[in-house]
Motif scaffolding. Structure first.
Motif, PDB file in Angstrom:
ATOM      1  N   TYR B 190      73.615  67.192  40.951  1.00  0.00           N
ATOM      2  CA  TYR B 190      72.616  66.574  40.076  1.00  0.00           C
ATOM      3  C   TYR B 190      71.217  66.892  40.582  1.00  0.00           C
ATOM      4  CZ  TYR B 190      76.222  63.659  37.880  1.00  0.00           C
ATOM      5  OH  TYR B 190      77.305  63.200  37.193  1.00  0.00           O
ATOM      6  N   GLU B 192      70.319  69.462  42.455  1.00  0.00           N
ATOM      7  CA  GLU B 192      70.036  70.886  42.221  1.00  0.00           C
ATOM      8  C   GLU B 192      69.640  71.127  40.771  1.00  0.00           C
ATOM      9  OE1 GLU B 192      73.126  73.534  43.388  1.00  0.00           O
ATOM     10  OE2 GLU B 192      72.231  73.752  45.372  1.00  0.00           O
ATOM     11  N   GLY B 193      70.409  70.510  39.855  1.00  0.00           N
ATOM     12  CA  GLY B 193      70.113  70.695  38.444  1.00  0.00           C
ATOM     13  C   GLY B 193      68.709  70.237  38.112  1.00  0.00           C
ATOM     14  N   SER B 194      68.306  69.149  38.731  1.00  0.00           N
ATOM     15  CA  SER B 194      66.973  68.616  38.477  1.00  0.00           C
ATOM     16  C   SER B 194      65.896  69.523  39.080  1.00  0.00           C
ATOM     17  CB  SER B 194      66.873  67.205  39.057  1.00  0.00           C
ATOM     18  OG  SER B 194      65.559  66.732  38.965  1.00  0.00           O
ATOM     19  N   TYR B 195      66.108  69.962  40.335  1.00  0.00           N
ATOM     20  CA  TYR B 195      65.141  70.873  40.957  1.00  0.00           C
ATOM     21  C   TYR B 195      65.005  72.153  40.142  1.00  0.00           C
ATOM     22  CZ  TYR B 195      65.247  68.039  45.218  1.00  0.00           C
ATOM     23  OH  TYR B 195      65.146  67.031  46.129  1.00  0.00           O
ATOM     24  N   GLY B 198      62.503  72.377  37.597  1.00  0.00           N
ATOM     25  CA  GLY B 198      61.116  72.257  38.035  1.00  0.00           C
ATOM     26  C   GLY B 198      60.699  70.835  38.338  1.00  0.00           C
ATOM     27  N   ALA B 199      61.662  69.974  38.610  1.00  0.00           N
ATOM     28  CA  ALA B 199      61.312  68.600  38.970  1.00  0.00           C
ATOM     29  C   ALA B 199      60.890  68.555  40.437  1.00  0.00           C
ATOM     30  CB  ALA B 199      62.495  67.675  38.750  1.00  0.00           C
ATOM     31  N   THR B 200      59.972  67.659  40.752  1.00  0.00           N
ATOM     32  CA  THR B 200      59.604  67.477  42.148  1.00  0.00           C
ATOM     33  C   THR B 200      60.655  66.588  42.817  1.00  0.00           C
ATOM     34  OG1 THR B 200      58.359  65.494  41.684  1.00  0.00           O
ATOM     35  CG2 THR B 200      57.161  67.556  41.567  1.00  0.00           C
ATOM     36  N   GLN B 203      60.389  62.962  41.490  1.00  0.00           N
ATOM     37  CA  GLN B 203      60.937  62.848  40.138  1.00  0.00           C
ATOM     38  C   GLN B 203      62.459  62.851  40.179  1.00  0.00           C
ATOM     39  OE1 GLN B 203      58.892  66.241  38.517  1.00  0.00           O
ATOM     40  NE2 GLN B 203      57.496  64.982  37.306  1.00  0.00           N
ATOM     41  N   THR B 204      63.011  63.737  41.008  1.00  0.00           N
ATOM     42  CA  THR B 204      64.468  63.816  41.113  1.00  0.00           C
ATOM     43  C   THR B 204      65.045  62.517  41.662  1.00  0.00           C
ATOM     44  OG1 THR B 204      64.270  66.178  41.495  1.00  0.00           O
ATOM     45  CG2 THR B 204      66.361  65.147  42.104  1.00  0.00           C
ATOM     46  N   LYS B 207      64.326  59.614  38.858  1.00  0.00           N
ATOM     47  CA  LYS B 207      64.938  59.673  37.528  1.00  0.00           C
ATOM     48  C   LYS B 207      66.409  60.052  37.541  1.00  0.00           C
ATOM     49  CE  LYS B 207      60.730  60.372  35.081  1.00  0.00           C
ATOM     50  NZ  LYS B 207      59.909  61.163  34.204  1.00  0.00           N
ATOM     51  N   ILE B 208      66.844  60.741  38.591  1.00  0.00           N
ATOM     52  CA  ILE B 208      68.254  61.151  38.609  1.00  0.00           C
ATOM     53  C   ILE B 208      69.032  60.373  39.666  1.00  0.00           C
ATOM     54  CG2 ILE B 208      69.835  63.069  39.046  1.00  0.00           C
ATOM     55  CD1 ILE B 208      68.398  63.313  36.397  1.00  0.00           C
ATOM     56  N   LYS B 211      68.890  56.472  39.243  1.00  0.00           N
ATOM     57  CA  LYS B 211      69.537  56.095  37.992  1.00  0.00           C
ATOM     58  C   LYS B 211      71.056  56.210  38.119  1.00  0.00           C
ATOM     59  CE  LYS B 211      67.855  56.258  33.349  1.00  0.00           C
ATOM     60  NZ  LYS B 211      66.880  56.884  32.461  1.00  0.00           N
TER      61      LYS B 211
END
Lengths: 248, 305
Positions: B190, B192-195, B198-200, B203-204, B207-208, B211
């Motif tokens: 999860y 990796e998918g967020s990074y 382009g998530a910082t 943020q990761t 939000k991920i 959550k």
């Protein structure tokens, strides 16, 4: 255009990529093939600096995306990753709704208006050939989709941040034949707008979808040229033996 | 000759040996007996506390509305325990309000920000903190915290605030260690998918990771609350033990647990006061059940999604 020039990767002592040079032209599909552990995924993950999280990772040489030198210390990794969308082997939607999965990228990049997000979600789901299957349950959990649908959702999620390049790491190897066909058709239709680099174990797949193929062995590119030419008359004996299934 | 030898070996391998039968039987018996002992203990405890707790009501020594009133004066046979129950709730809520954000933030630091240092130093340290007996926490509170608050505010220092602070320190390691487990259970993919989008890092995480870990984090908080609600010794040592209305930080109050520990030795079995203590124990038991139910509900929601 994405240009890799004499690029090397080391994991501690291990020399994982040795003097890689290859050019990915705009709006073409390049397939990276080769046996497991040959370095093709390492190259793919080096392109958007996903290897940065691996301890002991070290790189030298050059990768340029347009005018941006990717491994320059001034390069903004976040905006770089936005320009290079990556899809992994396992379909990994976030444990959110279908809608929120796609809206995640635009949201973190600052888009808040619902109308705009709605438009992005619909557009990318169309692009990923998934709209008709999910339009009635956009707010249901993405984890309830089938594997093939999940992978197309992940591709839609990547498209939502409007990348220039798509990096696909064995995008169909965990899927059944019908889902694989969906993904392959999707790749061909996306070629019109994106530069696509796909790692695959499936040589037939490489033949079907790619314009250029690079054959990797032991961290080196043995041969890289137009797909038709590579498959019909490989120059190197190792390529020929691999393509004819004598090893790998 | 050779052939016969081979057949007999194959036969030997096919025939279930007596020895295997006995090992199987023994293993099964041990586990069955153990589980029945546990169930028996549990049921008899439940029965004992429930029957004891209900006794004063069944005997007509006190009515439910009297029990849930604020009129507490044992010498007149008045046992309105509302302020005492509220005292338990107030210290629990106060301690949770302090510890939940602190504990979850610390867990994020230990797993996401500095995992190496977190794993090697902070996690063992938290485990030690979990293991410190509650009487030690109470003793420290009594020796350091109570005089400090007394000096600061100008009073004796016992009361709601001291109880909240001691409890919040006590439940902090519980919340941290369960939150760490919950966050570590979030699949690396999860992130990796967020990074890759382009998530910082923040943020990761926000939000991920958080959550996804939310049910686990809520379990951590509820378990912390359960520990705070049921804690007796440390609370009794710093709370002042006077059944005042528990709505002021700096006056002495009482909780269900402190009332029981303080008075169980000073009352005579059979007299109303003693029976009322059992009713309080029943309230504690019911609250524990509520906490367990809440955790069940939280984790079931995770299974569905």
């Amino acid at each position: 255009m994405l240009v890799v020039d004499q690029f090397n990767v080391y994991y501690g002592e291990k020399h994982a990529l040795n003097n890689i040079s290859i050019t990915f032209s705009s709006k073409t599909v390049t397939a990276l093939i080769g046996p497991s552990g040959c370095g093709k995924s390492t190259l793919l993950r080096s392109l958007n600096r996903m290897n940065d999280y691996i301890p002991m990772f070290r790189a030298d040489g050059s990768i340029r995306l347009g005018k941006t030198e990717i491994y320059d210390s001034k390069t903004d990794v976040v905006s770089l990753r936005k320009r290079m969308g990556m899809v992994f082997q396992q379909p990994i939607p976030f444990p959110l709704s279908i809608y929120d999965n796609i809206a995640y990228g635009p949201r973190i990049h600052g888009i808040k208006q619902k109308k705009q997000l709605d438009a992005i979600v619909e557009k990318t789901l169309h692009q990923a050939h998934l709209w008709d299957e999910v339009k009635d349950r956009l707010h249901a959990s993405a984890l309830g989709l089938s594997g093939g649908q999940q992978q197309r959702l992940v591709i839609a999620r990547v498209l939502a941040v409007e990348p220039e390049i798509l990096l696909l790491d064995e995008p169909a190897s965990a899927l059944d034949p019908i889902s694989t066909e969906h993904i392959e058709q999707l790749i061909l239709s996306l070629k019109e707008n994106y530069t696509i680099i796909v790692v695959t174990h499936n040589m037939q797949q490489a033949k079907r979808i790619s314009d250029q193929t690079a054959f990797f062995l032991h961290g080196e590119i043995v041969e890289a040229k137009e797909t038709d030419i590579l498959f019909q008359s490989p120059n190197d004996q190792r390529t020929e033996r691999y393509l004819s299934g004598q090893f790998g | 000759m050779k052939e016969r030898g081979n057949t007999s070996l194959a036969e030997k391998l096919q025939t279930p040996a007596r020895r295997i039968f006995w090992t199987e039987w023994r293993g099964r018996s041990i586990t069955y007996v153990s589980v029945w002992i546990v169930i028996l203990i549990l049921l008899s405890l439940l029965w004992f506390i429930t029957s004891k707790g209900l006794q004063p009501f069944l005997n007509g020594e006190i009515t439910l509305s009297q029990f849930f009133s604020t009129n507490w004066s044992p010498q007149d046979n008045k046992f309105g325990s509302l302020y005492i129950m509220l005292g338990s709730f107030m210290v629990t809520i106060g301690a949770t309000l302090i510890s939940a954000p602190l504990g979850i933030s610390a867990a994020i630091f230990m797993t996401e920000i500095a995992p190496k240092w977190g794993k090697k130093v902070l996690q063992p340290a938290t485990e030690i903190l979990v293991g410190i007996p509650s009487v030690v926490y109470g003793f420290i509170g009594l020796t350091l915290l109570v005089p400090f608050i007394g000096k600061l505010i100008g009073g004796i220092g016992f009361g709601l605030l001291s109880g909240i602070l001691v409890l919040s320190i006590m439940i902090l390691p519980t919340i941290i260690s369960i939150s760490v487990d919950a966050i570590e259970a979030v699949p690396q993919k999860y992130r990796e998918g967020s990074y890759a989008l382009g998530a910082t890092r923040w943020q990761t995480i926000w939000k991920i990771v958080l959550k996804t870990a939310l049910p686990g984090l809520m379990t951590a908080v509820v378990l912390g609350m359960a520990r705070a609600f049921g804690e007796a010794l440390a609370v009794q040592m710093v709370i002042g033990n006077v059944p005042n209305a528990p709505f002021h930080f700096f006056i002495s109050i009482h909780t269900l647990t402190s009332m029981i520990t303080q008075n169980m030795g000073n009352t005579v079995p059979g007299e109303t006061f003693n029976q009322i203590l059992w009713s309080m124990a029943l309230v504690l038991l019911l609250m524990t059940l509520v906490f367990i139910l809440v955790i069940r509900l939280i984790t079931r929601r995770r299974d569905v999604s």
